[in-house]
Design a protein around this motif. Structure first.
Motif, PDB file in Angstrom:
ATOM      1  N   LYS A   1       0.831  -1.068   0.019  1.00 22.77           N
ATOM      2  CA  LYS A   1      -0.014   0.173   0.113  1.00 22.77           C
ATOM      3  C   LYS A   1       0.896   1.185  -0.064  1.00 22.77           C
ATOM      4  CE  LYS A   1      -3.968  -1.945   2.290  1.00 22.77           C
ATOM      5  NZ  LYS A   1      -4.809  -1.909   3.773  1.00 22.77           N
ATOM      6  N   LEU A   2       2.125   1.333   0.774  1.00 19.47           N
ATOM      7  CA  LEU A   2       2.744   2.179   0.824  1.00 19.47           C
ATOM      8  C   LEU A   2       3.408   2.702  -0.724  1.00 19.47           C
ATOM      9  CD1 LEU A   2       4.790   4.076   2.623  1.00 19.47           C
ATOM     10  CD2 LEU A   2       6.273   2.368   2.587  1.00 19.47           C
ATOM     11  N   GLU A   3       3.844   1.489  -1.249  1.00 17.65           N
ATOM     12  CA  GLU A   3       4.477   1.903  -2.574  1.00 17.65           C
ATOM     13  C   GLU A   3       3.479   2.343  -3.675  1.00 17.65           C
ATOM     14  OE1 GLU A   3       7.627  -0.312  -5.788  1.00 17.65           O
ATOM     15  OE2 GLU A   3       7.142  -1.125  -3.987  1.00 17.65           O
ATOM     16  N   TRP A   4       2.129   1.498  -3.572  1.00 18.01           N
ATOM     17  CA  TRP A   4       0.962   1.666  -4.448  1.00 18.01           C
ATOM     18  C   TRP A   4       0.631   3.481  -4.181  1.00 18.01           C
ATOM     19  CZ3 TRP A   4      -2.567  -1.650  -6.942  1.00 18.01           C
ATOM     20  CH2 TRP A   4      -3.619  -0.885  -7.563  1.00 18.01           C
ATOM     21  N   ASN A   5       0.635   3.957  -2.999  1.00 18.79           N
ATOM     22  CA  ASN A   5       0.128   5.328  -2.889  1.00 18.79           C
ATOM     23  C   ASN A   5       1.367   6.193  -3.439  1.00 18.79           C
ATOM     24  OD1 ASN A   5      -2.052   4.496  -1.724  1.00 18.79           O
ATOM     25  ND2 ASN A   5      -1.599   4.991   0.370  1.00 18.79           N
ATOM     26  N   ASN A   6       2.582   5.937  -3.070  1.00 22.58           N
ATOM     27  CA  ASN A   6       3.706   6.626  -3.406  1.00 22.58           C
ATOM     28  C   ASN A   6       3.940   6.833  -4.940  1.00 22.58           C
ATOM     29  OD1 ASN A   6       6.826   5.831  -4.359  1.00 22.58           O
ATOM     30  ND2 ASN A   6       7.035   7.429  -2.717  1.00 22.58           N
ATOM     31  N   ARG A   7       3.743   5.634  -5.805  1.00 22.85           N
ATOM     32  CA  ARG A   7       3.527   5.825  -7.304  1.00 22.85           C
ATOM     33  C   ARG A   7       2.365   6.569  -7.923  1.00 22.85           C
ATOM     34  NH1 ARG A   7       6.852   2.026 -10.038  1.00 22.85           N
ATOM     35  NH2 ARG A   7       7.969   0.531  -8.308  1.00 22.85           N
ATOM     36  N   GLY A   8       1.467   6.742  -6.860  1.00 25.08           N
ATOM     37  CA  GLY A   8       0.153   7.634  -7.256  1.00 25.08           C
ATOM     38  C   GLY A   8       0.724   9.123  -7.444  1.00 25.08           C
ATOM     39  N   PHE A   9       1.658   9.598  -6.722  1.00 24.39           N
ATOM     40  CA  PHE A   9       1.933  11.089  -6.646  1.00 24.39           C
ATOM     41  C   PHE A   9       3.243  10.948  -7.603  1.00 24.39           C
ATOM     42  CE2 PHE A   9       4.590  10.112  -2.560  1.00 24.39           C
ATOM     43  CZ  PHE A   9       5.777  10.542  -2.931  1.00 24.39           C
ATOM     44  N   SER A  10       3.895   9.931  -7.554  1.00 26.65           N
ATOM     45  CA  SER A  10       4.941  10.009  -8.886  1.00 26.65           C
ATOM     46  C   SER A  10       4.538   9.971 -10.156  1.00 26.65           C
ATOM     47  CB  SER A  10       5.672   8.535  -8.504  1.00 26.65           C
ATOM     48  OG  SER A  10       6.474   8.408  -9.853  1.00 26.65           O
ATOM     49  N   THR A  11       3.497   9.397 -10.349  1.00 29.29           N
ATOM     50  CA  THR A  11       2.783   9.512 -11.601  1.00 29.29           C
ATOM     51  C   THR A  11       1.984  10.974 -11.813  1.00 29.29           C
ATOM     52  OG1 THR A  11       1.923   7.167 -11.611  1.00 29.29           O
ATOM     53  CG2 THR A  11       0.947   8.632 -13.069  1.00 29.29           C
ATOM     54  N   PHE A  12       1.649  11.610 -10.958  1.00 31.11           N
ATOM     55  CA  PHE A  12       0.768  12.658 -10.937  1.00 31.11           C
ATOM     56  C   PHE A  12       1.869  13.791 -11.295  1.00 31.11           C
ATOM     57  CE2 PHE A  12      -0.767  16.944  -9.340  1.00 31.11           C
ATOM     58  CZ  PHE A  12      -2.077  16.864  -9.883  1.00 31.11           C
ATOM     59  N   HIS A  13       3.092  13.961 -10.505  1.00 34.47           N
ATOM     60  CA  HIS A  13       4.260  14.702 -10.905  1.00 34.47           C
ATOM     61  C   HIS A  13       4.496  14.544 -12.165  1.00 34.47           C
ATOM     62  CE1 HIS A  13       8.543  15.229 -11.135  1.00 34.47           C
ATOM     63  NE2 HIS A  13       8.304  16.293 -10.627  1.00 34.47           N
ATOM     64  N   ALA A  14       4.784  13.442 -12.643  1.00 33.57           N
ATOM     65  CA  ALA A  14       5.354  13.374 -14.059  1.00 33.57           C
ATOM     66  C   ALA A  14       4.307  13.731 -15.057  1.00 33.57           C
ATOM     67  CB  ALA A  14       5.469  11.596 -14.244  1.00 33.57           C
ATOM     68  N   LEU A  15       3.039  13.401 -14.891  1.00 28.82           N
ATOM     69  CA  LEU A  15       2.023  14.040 -16.077  1.00 28.82           C
ATOM     70  C   LEU A  15       2.348  15.660 -15.938  1.00 28.82           C
ATOM     71  CD1 LEU A  15      -0.912  11.743 -15.191  1.00 28.82           C
ATOM     72  CD2 LEU A  15       0.446  11.798 -17.326  1.00 28.82           C
ATOM     73  N   VAL A  16       2.439  16.226 -14.730  1.00 26.79           N
ATOM     74  CA  VAL A  16       2.367  17.789 -14.576  1.00 26.79           C
ATOM     75  C   VAL A  16       3.611  18.238 -15.279  1.00 26.79           C
ATOM     76  CG1 VAL A  16       2.568  19.842 -13.025  1.00 26.79           C
ATOM     77  CG2 VAL A  16       0.940  17.945 -12.655  1.00 26.79           C
ATOM     78  N   VAL A  17       4.794  17.851 -14.934  1.00 24.43           N
ATOM     79  CA  VAL A  17       5.832  18.302 -15.448  1.00 24.43           C
ATOM     80  C   VAL A  17       6.347  18.082 -16.583  1.00 24.43           C
ATOM     81  CG1 VAL A  17       7.035  18.511 -13.120  1.00 24.43           C
ATOM     82  CG2 VAL A  17       7.565  16.548 -14.574  1.00 24.43           C
ATOM     83  N   ALA A  18       6.095  16.988 -17.298  1.00 25.16           N
ATOM     84  CA  ALA A  18       6.081  16.624 -18.616  1.00 25.16           C
ATOM     85  C   ALA A  18       5.379  17.273 -19.569  1.00 25.16           C
ATOM     86  CB  ALA A  18       5.910  15.045 -18.946  1.00 25.16           C
ATOM     87  N   THR A  19       4.182  17.717 -19.229  1.00 24.46           N
ATOM     88  CA  THR A  19       3.191  18.426 -20.041  1.00 24.46           C
ATOM     89  C   THR A  19       3.575  19.912 -19.899  1.00 24.46           C
ATOM     90  OG1 THR A  19       1.289  17.025 -19.359  1.00 24.46           O
ATOM     91  CG2 THR A  19       0.892  19.370 -20.122  1.00 24.46           C
ATOM     92  N   ALA A  20       4.135  20.267 -18.821  1.00 30.65           N
ATOM     93  CA  ALA A  20       4.546  21.922 -18.832  1.00 30.65           C
ATOM     94  C   ALA A  20       5.905  22.010 -19.533  1.00 30.65           C
ATOM     95  CB  ALA A  20       4.816  22.185 -17.351  1.00 30.65           C
ATOM     96  N   SER A  21       6.692  21.076 -19.479  1.00 30.88           N
ATOM     97  CA  SER A  21       7.995  21.002 -20.040  1.00 30.88           C
ATOM     98  C   SER A  21       7.793  21.115 -21.528  1.00 30.88           C
ATOM     99  CB  SER A  21       8.873  19.697 -19.812  1.00 30.88           C
ATOM    100  OG  SER A  21       9.331  19.782 -18.502  1.00 30.88           O
ATOM    101  N   PHE A  22       7.002  20.288 -22.176  1.00 32.36           N
ATOM    102  CA  PHE A  22       6.542  20.432 -23.763  1.00 32.36           C
ATOM    103  C   PHE A  22       6.037  21.588 -23.868  1.00 32.36           C
ATOM    104  CE2 PHE A  22       3.621  19.366 -27.010  1.00 32.36           C
ATOM    105  CZ  PHE A  22       4.199  18.606 -27.650  1.00 32.36           C
ATOM    106  N   TYR A  23       5.285  22.242 -23.168  1.00 33.04           N
ATOM    107  CA  TYR A  23       4.649  23.537 -23.500  1.00 33.04           C
ATOM    108  C   TYR A  23       5.636  24.563 -23.376  1.00 33.04           C
ATOM    109  CZ  TYR A  23       2.550  28.094 -22.929  1.00 33.04           C
ATOM    110  OH  TYR A  23       2.386  29.277 -23.123  1.00 33.04           O
ATOM    111  N   LEU A  24       6.512  24.573 -22.422  1.00 31.14           N
ATOM    112  CA  LEU A  24       7.728  25.653 -22.365  1.00 31.14           C
ATOM    113  C   LEU A  24       8.612  25.538 -23.460  1.00 31.14           C
ATOM    114  CD1 LEU A  24       8.135  25.605 -18.452  1.00 31.14           C
ATOM    115  CD2 LEU A  24       7.302  27.580 -19.949  1.00 31.14           C
ATOM    116  N   ILE A  25       9.228  24.363 -23.583  1.00 28.38           N
ATOM    117  CA  ILE A  25      10.193  24.047 -24.819  1.00 28.38           C
ATOM    118  C   ILE A  25       9.624  24.248 -26.212  1.00 28.38           C
ATOM    119  CG2 ILE A  25      11.886  22.503 -25.650  1.00 28.38           C
ATOM    120  CD1 ILE A  25      12.306  21.376 -22.759  1.00 28.38           C
ATOM    121  N   LEU A  26       8.710  23.726 -26.573  1.00 23.49           N
ATOM    122  CA  LEU A  26       7.975  23.522 -27.976  1.00 23.49           C
ATOM    123  C   LEU A  26       6.936  24.456 -28.309  1.00 23.49           C
ATOM    124  CD1 LEU A  26       8.114  19.746 -28.459  1.00 23.49           C
ATOM    125  CD2 LEU A  26       9.851  21.545 -29.311  1.00 23.49           C
ATOM    126  N   LEU A  27       6.064  24.776 -27.457  1.00 22.20           N
ATOM    127  CA  LEU A  27       4.858  25.436 -27.832  1.00 22.20           C
ATOM    128  C   LEU A  27       4.976  27.172 -27.261  1.00 22.20           C
ATOM    129  CD1 LEU A  27       2.033  23.166 -26.669  1.00 22.20           C
ATOM    130  CD2 LEU A  27       3.066  23.333 -28.858  1.00 22.20           C
TER     131      LEU A  27
END
Length: 264
Positions: free
Chosen positions: A56-82
């Motif tokens: 459960k600890l790792e399950w929840n940990n990977r939850g905020f890991s995924t959320f952070h990844a989606l946020v920063v990857a989207t923002a990085s794509f926007y800032l660099i390319l768009l």
């Protein structure tokens, strides 16, 4: 463009306050998503209640890991390319010195994430990952911090942060495995997507990263000494780690595909 306040040189006191606040927001974000992952999982995944405390600890940990990844990857794509933040055709200073309110915010939030995840990894060591994760998170935090303090090299930090786009595939692979879905089609498709995504975001992008640094080395040399030598040493270390993990991902994918072929 709105939100893109171009500037160069070292961070001002107001900027420092802003990204420190962003880092704190990143830590709070991790805590909130960690708790929400547990609540949502109880409601929509019946097997969650049967998991061990460590799972459960790792399950929840990977939850905020995924959320952070989606946020920063989207923002990085926007800032660099768009956006036009790093557009070299605009007369707004050297590319190596360009930053904005949004880029400072994203980098601050990422520091908050890496500190949160690193704290959990060390506290529960080695349940959430070995020394390679400690090294990866330590190097990432160090590099982002230098970029924020100096106001330099954000284009390269954002390129590296875009590689977080592979993290959701890594986490989904673990979720499916722990849920007993290792033989499912979703697991196989996700494995192929992880292989392709890793190849594009963590291998080919790093090749472009080094090419970009080489062709802009006249600007790279203007980075303050510690930042300059970090640019020359940290990315190659991360690239070697990515190659090692890519080798393991490739082996895993081939093994899964071979097993699936023989079971048909």
């Amino acid at each position: 463009m709105m939100g893109l306040n171009f500037s160069s040189g070292y961070s001002s006191p107001s900027e420092e306050f802003h990204w420190v606040l962003s880092a704190l927001a990143g830590i709070v974000m991790c805590k909130i998503v960690y708790e929400l992952t547990g609540v949502v999982s109880v409601l929509f995944f019946m097997g969650y209640a049967k998991l061990s405390d460590s799972e459960k600890l790792e399950w929840n940990n990977r939850g905020f890991s995924t959320f952070h990844a989606l946020v920063v990857a989207t923002a990085s794509f926007y800032l660099i390319l768009l956006s036009d933040l790093f557009d070299e055709s605009l007369p707004n200073g050297l590319m190596i010195n360009k930053r904005s309110t949004l880029s400072n915010t994203i980098l601050g939030v990422s520091i908050g994430y890496f500190l949160s995840d690193l704290a959990m990894i060390l506290w529960h060591f080695p349940a959430l990952g070995g020394m390679e994760y400690v090294l990866h998170h330590g190097l990432s935090t160090f590099s982002i911090f230098l970029s924020l303090v100096s106001g330099q090299g954000q284009v390269y930090i954002l390129m590296v942060l875009f590689t977080e786009s592979t993290t959701p595939f890594v986490n989904l692979r673990w979720y499916l495995d722990i849920a007993g879905q290792k033989n499912s089609r979703v697991y196989i498709f996700n494995g192929v997507a992880l292989f392709l995504g890793w190849l594009a975001a963590r291998i080919l992008l790093f090749i472009f990263f080094f090419y970009h640094m080489f062709t802009h080395f006249d600007q790279v040399k203007k980075v303050f000494p510690l930042g300059f030598y970090s640019l020359l040493t940290v990315p190659p270390m991360l690239a070697m780690m990515n190659l090692f993990w890519f080798w393991k991902i490739t082996k895993g994918m081939l093994k899964t595909l071979s097993k699936a072929k023989h079971t048909q």
